[in-house]
Enzyme design. Structure first.
Site, short mmCIF file in Angstrom:
data_model
loop_
_atom_site.label_atom_id
_atom_site.label_comp_id
_atom_site.label_asym_id
_atom_site.label_seq_id
_atom_site.Cartn_x
_atom_site.Cartn_y
_atom_site.Cartn_z
N LYS A 24 0.79 -1.15 -0.14
CA LYS A 24 0.17 -0.19 0.16
C LYS A 24 0.98 0.99 0.13
O LYS A 24 2.21 1.57 0.61
CB LYS A 24 -0.21 0.15 1.58
CG LYS A 24 -2.12 -1.41 1.00
CD LYS A 24 -2.70 -1.61 0.30
CE LYS A 24 -3.28 -2.17 0.74
NZ LYS A 24 -3.43 -3.82 0.08
C1 LIG Z 1 -9.79 -3.86 -0.80
C2 LIG Z 1 -8.82 -4.34 0.00
N1 LIG Z 1 -9.97 -4.73 1.03
C3 LIG Z 1 -9.48 -5.11 2.30
C4 LIG Z 1 -8.02 -5.94 2.49
C5 LIG Z 1 -7.59 -6.65 3.53
O1 LIG Z 1 -6.42 -5.56 4.62
P1 LIG Z 1 -5.11 -6.38 4.96
O2 LIG Z 1 -4.38 -6.98 3.91
O3 LIG Z 1 -4.48 -5.55 5.39
O4 LIG Z 1 -5.65 -7.05 6.24
C6 LIG Z 1 -6.61 -5.23 1.07
C7 LIG Z 1 -5.49 -5.64 1.66
O5 LIG Z 1 -5.06 -5.54 0.40
C8 LIG Z 1 -7.66 -4.66 -0.14
O6 LIG Z 1 -7.28 -4.82 -0.45
#
Ligand SMILES: Cc1ncc(COP(=O)(O)O)c(C=O)c1O
Length: 364
Positions: free
Chosen positions: A182
């Site tokens: 990110k």
């Molecule tokens: C659209 C979206 N939602 C939720 C998530 C979940 O985040 P995390 O990987 O920090 O749990 C991501 C992570 O890449 C994402 O791209």
């Protein structure tokens, strides 16, 4: 394989190191001032009252749904073109996702198709600002108001994106991810934002083993350990301090890609006003063959995203090919190219020239 040019690469420097060392020396590694300071800074940046740091974006989504009372029997409208966590979180609560197909241009949930998906058990709409492209929030917020639905924004990929000049993540209860791919990262981490004192208090308890602020060993709710450590919060603070320059750099890299890809058969992403750049995703014919060739040249490319409804847990619920044709068509063609804040112009050019060669050799 070690890639010459990886898909993503975190930008970490001296400011992160300095703040982390400060926290380590403070002896306060959890639930301390570094977390509170990151939360406050993040909430101020987006323009929302409360920020609650959690261990990842998935946890933020899970708690957002729980805090709003989503439970077994409820339905949540969302998109099938997203990272799987957006929909998995609905299943965690016992509710069911109702997928609505996406817009061919933006890849985001198609607001025109939402109304017909709203039923008696619908409790929430969970739009996802995919790849940093802001969803069309006006019709979505209107539908939420008209049908008394909760709005939970999955802004995990969209820090800095704006819709009509307003930052995404400030329309409803919202969730962000700080995974290393990110624009700003804490390694693992996430943030839930809300203007509601009540939701903030519930999330605070749920992320902290169900404690409502009384005795440390008194657990009034069935909670989780979804906290973020102060060490990671310190990384987040240093990252957030340079958010504006990071967003500007990513915008420039996207523009460079689009310029160099002109005149190819590659479909480049829309340079919509207000979008931010999580990753640079193109559409190509023979996507899997192109991806294989790029990866064998040690340039990492990934087919972001395969449709969620065709993943095994969703097929087991009865979803199948043909259910969401626009999403499925996009899902067959999308290819994420390497994209990170410190990417240089020669690196971008190398990716593009390799892509041109791979495309020209398909069928050889
Ligand atoms: C659209 C979206 N939602 C939720 C998530 C979940 O985040 P995390 O990987 O920090 O749990 C991501 C992570 O890449 C994402 O791209």
């Amino acid at each position: 394989m070690t890639y010459l040019i990886p898909l993503s690469r975190p930008l970490i420097g001296r400011p992160e190191e300095k703040l982390v060392v400060k926290v380590l020396r403070s002896g306060k590694l959890a639930r301390g001032p570094a977390t509170r300071s990151f939360e406050n800074m993040f909430a101020r940046y987006i323009g929302v009252k409360h920020g609650l740091a959690v261990c990842n974006g998935t946890a933020a989504l899970h708690l957002a749904l729980l805090a709003h009372g989503i439970k077994t029997g409820d339905k949540v409208i969302t998109t099938p073109f997203t990272f799987v966590a957006s929909a998995n979180c609905v299943l965690y609560t016992g509710a069911r996702p109702v997928f609505v197909d996406v817009d061919r241009e933006t890849y985001n949930i198609d607001p025109e198709k939402i109304a017909e998906a709203i039923g008696r058990d619908t409790k929430a709409i969970l739009p996802v600002h995919v790849f940093g492209m802001p969803c069309d929030m006006r019709p979505i917020t209107e539908l939420c108001e008209d049908h008394h639905l909760i709005l939970i924004e999955d802004a995990c990929e969209a820090i800095g994106a704006t819709y009509n000049g307003k930052l995404v993540g400030s329309f409803g209860t919202s969730c962000f991810s700080f995974y290393p791919n990110k624009p700003i990262t804490t390694g693992e981490g996430g943030m839930l934002l809300t203007d509601s004192n009540e939701i903030a208090a519930k999330v605070d308890a749920l992320r902290n083993q169900g404690r409502l602020g009384g005795d440390w060993l008194s657990h009034e709710l069935l909670g989780y350990n979804y906290r973020l450590s102060d060490i990671l919060a310190a990384v987040g603070t240093a990252q957030l301090k340079r958010i504006n320059s990071v967003l500007r750099r990513r915008q420039k890299i996207a523009e460079t890609y689009s310029r160099h890809l002109q005149g190819t058969d590659v479909r480049t992403p829309p340079m919509t006003q207000g979008r931010s750049w999580f990753t640079y995703v193109v559409e190509v014919q023979n996507r899997d063959a192109v991806a294989m060739r790029m990866n064998s040249r040690r340039i990492e490319c990934k087919p972001y995203f395969p449709p969620v409804h065709l993943q095994a847990p969703y097929r087991a619920l009865g979803f199948k090919e043909g259910d969401f044709p626009v999403c499925e068509e996009i899902g067959k063609r999308v290819l994420a190219l390497p994209f990170y804040s410190q990417m240089t112009e020669p690196e971008t050019r190398l990716v593009v020239s390799s892509l041109r060669e791979c495309l020209s050799r398909i069928g050889d």
